[in-house]
Scaffold this motif. Structure first.
Motif, mmCIF file in Angstrom:
data_model
loop_
_atom_site.group_PDB
_atom_site.id
_atom_site.type_symbol
_atom_site.label_atom_id
_atom_site.label_comp_id
_atom_site.label_asym_id
_atom_site.label_seq_id
_atom_site.Cartn_x
_atom_site.Cartn_y
_atom_site.Cartn_z
ATOM 1 N N CYS A 27 43.989 -18.792 99.901
ATOM 2 C CA CYS A 27 45.238 -19.404 100.335
ATOM 3 C C CYS A 27 46.269 -18.307 100.494
ATOM 4 N N THR A 28 47.194 -18.499 101.386
ATOM 5 C CA THR A 28 48.175 -17.468 101.684
ATOM 6 C C THR A 28 49.569 -18.058 101.632
ATOM 7 N N PRO A 29 50.569 -17.221 101.374
ATOM 8 C CA PRO A 29 51.942 -17.713 101.442
ATOM 9 C C PRO A 29 52.335 -17.959 102.882
ATOM 10 N N ALA A 30 53.485 -18.579 103.070
ATOM 11 C CA ALA A 30 53.981 -18.768 104.424
ATOM 12 C C ALA A 30 54.039 -17.429 105.136
ATOM 13 N N ALA A 31 53.796 -17.467 106.447
ATOM 14 C CA ALA A 31 53.734 -16.230 107.209
ATOM 15 C C ALA A 31 55.055 -15.486 107.128
ATOM 16 N N PRO A 32 55.021 -14.195 106.875
ATOM 17 C CA PRO A 32 56.261 -13.405 106.831
ATOM 18 C C PRO A 32 56.840 -13.238 108.223
ATOM 19 N N SER A 33 58.112 -12.904 108.281
ATOM 20 C CA SER A 33 58.699 -12.525 109.566
ATOM 21 C C SER A 33 58.084 -11.197 109.981
ATOM 22 N N ARG A 34 57.949 -10.994 111.267
ATOM 23 C CA ARG A 34 57.326 -9.759 111.752
ATOM 24 C C ARG A 34 58.062 -9.298 112.999
ATOM 25 N N ASP A 35 58.627 -8.104 112.930
ATOM 26 C CA ASP A 35 59.348 -7.520 114.063
ATOM 27 C C ASP A 35 58.750 -6.156 114.372
ATOM 28 N N ALA A 36 58.586 -5.857 115.655
ATOM 29 C CA ALA A 36 57.976 -4.586 116.064
ATOM 30 C C ALA A 36 58.800 -3.952 117.171
ATOM 31 N N TRP A 37 58.772 -2.612 117.222
ATOM 32 C CA TRP A 37 59.492 -1.883 118.250
ATOM 33 C C TRP A 37 58.842 -0.508 118.408
ATOM 34 N N SER A 42 54.486 5.418 119.059
ATOM 35 C CA SER A 42 53.585 4.341 118.666
ATOM 36 C C SER A 42 54.420 3.089 118.438
ATOM 37 N N THR A 43 53.981 2.240 117.527
ATOM 38 C CA THR A 43 54.684 0.999 117.238
ATOM 39 C C THR A 43 55.071 0.937 115.772
ATOM 40 N N ALA A 44 56.321 0.646 115.517
ATOM 41 C CA ALA A 44 56.791 0.389 114.160
ATOM 42 C C ALA A 44 56.843 -1.111 113.940
ATOM 43 N N GLU A 45 56.615 -1.519 112.715
ATOM 44 C CA GLU A 45 56.675 -2.945 112.403
ATOM 45 C C GLU A 45 57.272 -3.131 111.015
ATOM 46 N N GLU A 59 70.017 -7.049 109.372
ATOM 47 C CA GLU A 59 70.545 -5.852 108.719
ATOM 48 C C GLU A 59 69.421 -4.871 108.390
ATOM 49 N N ALA A 60 68.295 -5.402 107.901
ATOM 50 C CA ALA A 60 67.145 -4.550 107.576
ATOM 51 C C ALA A 60 66.586 -3.888 108.827
ATOM 52 N N LEU A 61 66.470 -4.651 109.905
ATOM 53 C CA LEU A 61 65.959 -4.091 111.155
ATOM 54 C C LEU A 61 66.880 -3.009 111.695
ATOM 55 N N ARG A 62 68.176 -3.256 111.598
ATOM 56 C CA ARG A 62 69.138 -2.263 112.092
ATOM 57 C C ARG A 62 69.067 -0.978 111.266
ATOM 58 N N ALA A 63 69.001 -1.127 109.943
ATOM 59 C CA ALA A 63 68.955 0.045 109.077
ATOM 60 C C ALA A 63 67.694 0.859 109.316
ATOM 61 N N LEU A 64 66.566 0.171 109.386
ATOM 62 C CA LEU A 64 65.295 0.867 109.555
ATOM 63 C C LEU A 64 65.167 1.453 110.955
ATOM 64 N N GLY A 65 65.498 0.649 111.968
ATOM 65 C CA GLY A 65 65.370 1.121 113.341
ATOM 66 C C GLY A 65 66.255 2.306 113.635
ATOM 67 N N HIS A 205 61.551 -6.415 99.007
ATOM 68 C CA HIS A 205 60.212 -6.895 99.353
ATOM 69 C C HIS A 205 60.014 -6.744 100.861
ATOM 70 N N ALA A 206 59.048 -5.928 101.262
ATOM 71 C CA ALA A 206 58.813 -5.676 102.679
ATOM 72 C C ALA A 206 57.503 -4.921 102.845
ATOM 73 N N LEU A 207 56.972 -4.986 104.038
ATOM 74 C CA LEU A 207 55.825 -4.151 104.416
ATOM 75 C C LEU A 207 56.226 -3.403 105.675
ATOM 76 N N MET A 208 56.270 -2.076 105.577
ATOM 77 C CA MET A 208 56.616 -1.224 106.712
ATOM 78 C C MET A 208 55.358 -0.600 107.288
ATOM 79 N N ASN A 209 55.323 -0.536 108.606
ATOM 80 C CA ASN A 209 54.152 -0.017 109.313
ATOM 81 C C ASN A 209 54.625 0.940 110.394
ATOM 82 N N LEU A 210 54.146 2.166 110.355
ATOM 83 C CA LEU A 210 54.433 3.152 111.397
ATOM 84 C C LEU A 210 53.111 3.571 112.027
ATOM 85 N N GLY A 211 52.810 3.032 113.187
ATOM 86 C CA GLY A 211 51.601 3.421 113.900
ATOM 87 C C GLY A 211 50.334 3.179 113.118
ATOM 88 N N GLY A 212 50.341 2.206 112.189
ATOM 89 C CA GLY A 212 49.159 1.918 111.397
ATOM 90 C C GLY A 212 49.218 2.450 109.990
#
Length: 361
Positions: A27-37, A42-45, A59-65, A205-212
């Motif tokens: 069983c899994t929790p509700a799907a997290p939000s997922r934004d990529a750019w 490559s692709t960040a997520e 705010e998190a997307l702006r800070a990270l991006g 709480h977050a999962l950051m992805n840079l090109g895998g």
């Protein structure tokens, strides 16, 4: 920044497990939000737990991006950047002042060069350019360097060790043609800095992805963040659940490569000791609480290959590491063997016991 030597793989694929992917959890929790750019060639997520306040998510997307886009401008290895400006000044004038944007890269790389026996070495820039890997277009079909270039390199390789910097960061080099290229560890540092940027605005709480390459913060509503490892041939080897602050980095030969005259795949990963592509492994992965170490180590393992797998994991203190050799066999540490959830059977060639901790230093 465009990732070559590491770009060590890039897309390196630590493919993210979806809620139903391969049935890793009942069983899994509700799907997290997922934004990529797009960033770093490559692709960040960014994934955040479901239900996060929309204003906080923006705010998190702006800070990270914003931070990662600046780092791309700082660290790009061949397009105009703080790094290319530094390399050009070093070549033209024999000395250059390293700006703050590069100081952390230089400082953090030095011990990793030593511990990897130069399997990881940011002094590789001139060699990467000679092989045509300073590009975003793959595969490469231009002629490879002539043998004389490789012989000359092997006789006297460039190295980060050639760079001397004083307390004011005025730097000189004992290798006249030295050009630095931090693609083999820059994503790790970018993830580390990204984690600090998120925590500074209260995102725990977050999962950051840079090109895998991924770094986990906290958890997903009490469930571990889970990531998978792509085999580079359209399948998934397995996956792992990440604890707070853990990074999972991988490197391989399947995305960025050139073909030899015989049709062999030569990866963008170069052995700075020989001057030639590293062809002793298909894939490597490292789980570690320090994303910079994990990033550099994934490249170092690809260069070391199966023959030097044990020496490299011991010297670099890698309690959780995996390498798939050219015959498709797995070399793995006991620590990662306890945590990696295989999705298909892979013959095991060797297991190194450094204990259960993923950081043995």
């Amino acid at each position: 920044m465009g990732r070559p030597a590491r770009q060590r793989l890039r897309l390196n694929r630590a493919a993210l497990f979806g809620a139903a992917l391969l049935g890793l959890v009942a069983c899994t929790p509700a799907a997290p939000s997922r934004d990529a750019w797009p960033v770093f060639g490559s692709t960040a997520e960014l994934q955040l737990p479901a239900g996060i306040d929309e204003a906080r998510r923006i705010e998190a997307l702006r800070a990270l991006g914003t931070h990662w886009q600046q780092r791309e401008r700082d660290w790009h290895a061949w397009e105009p950047s703080a790094l290319t400006t530094f390399n050009d000044a070093l070549a033209a004038q024999g000395e250059a002042v390293a700006p703050p944007a590069l100081q952390g890269l230089i400082t953090r790389s030095r011990p990793l060069v030593r511990r990897s026996a130069h399997a990881f070495d940011p002094g590789v820039g001139r060699l990467v350019a000679a092989w045509g890997f300073h590009t975003s277009t793959y595969p490469i079909r231009t002629p490879p360097p002539v043998d004389a270039v490789m012989v000359a390199w092997a006789a006297r390789p460039d190295s980060l060790d050639d760079l001397r910097c004083d307390a004011q960061w005025r730097c000189t080099s004992t290798a006249p043609a030295l050009r630095l290229d931090f693609n083999a560890m820059a994503e790790g540092l970018a993830l580390e800095e990204g984690a600090a940027a998120l925590r500074a605005i209260g995102v725990e709480h977050a999962l950051m992805n840079l090109g895998g390459d991924v770094l986990a913060l906290g958890d997903n509503h009490g469930k571990s963040w889970r990531v998978g490892l792509d085999d580079g041939e359209g399948g998934v080897l397995g996956g792992v659940a990440l604890h707070d602050g853990e990074a999972f980095m991988s490197s391989g030969r399947y995305a960025k490569y050139r073909e030899s005259p015989e049709g062999e795949r030569w990866p963008h990963l170069l052995d700075t000791r020989t001057g030639r592509p590293a062809v002793g492994a298909r894939l490597s992965a490292v789980l570690h609480p320090n994303p910079v170490v994990a990033d550099a180590a994934a490249t170092a393992l690809m260069v070391a290959g199966a023959n030097d797998f044990e020496r490299t994991v011991r010297d670099m203190g890698l309690g959780c590491a995996l390498l798939i050799d050219t015959d498709g066999r797995a070399w793995i540490t006991a620590g990662l063997a306890q945590r990696f959830e295989w999705q298909r059977t892979v013959p095991e060639a060797g297991r190194i016991d450094l204990g259960e901790a993923c950081d043995t230093r």
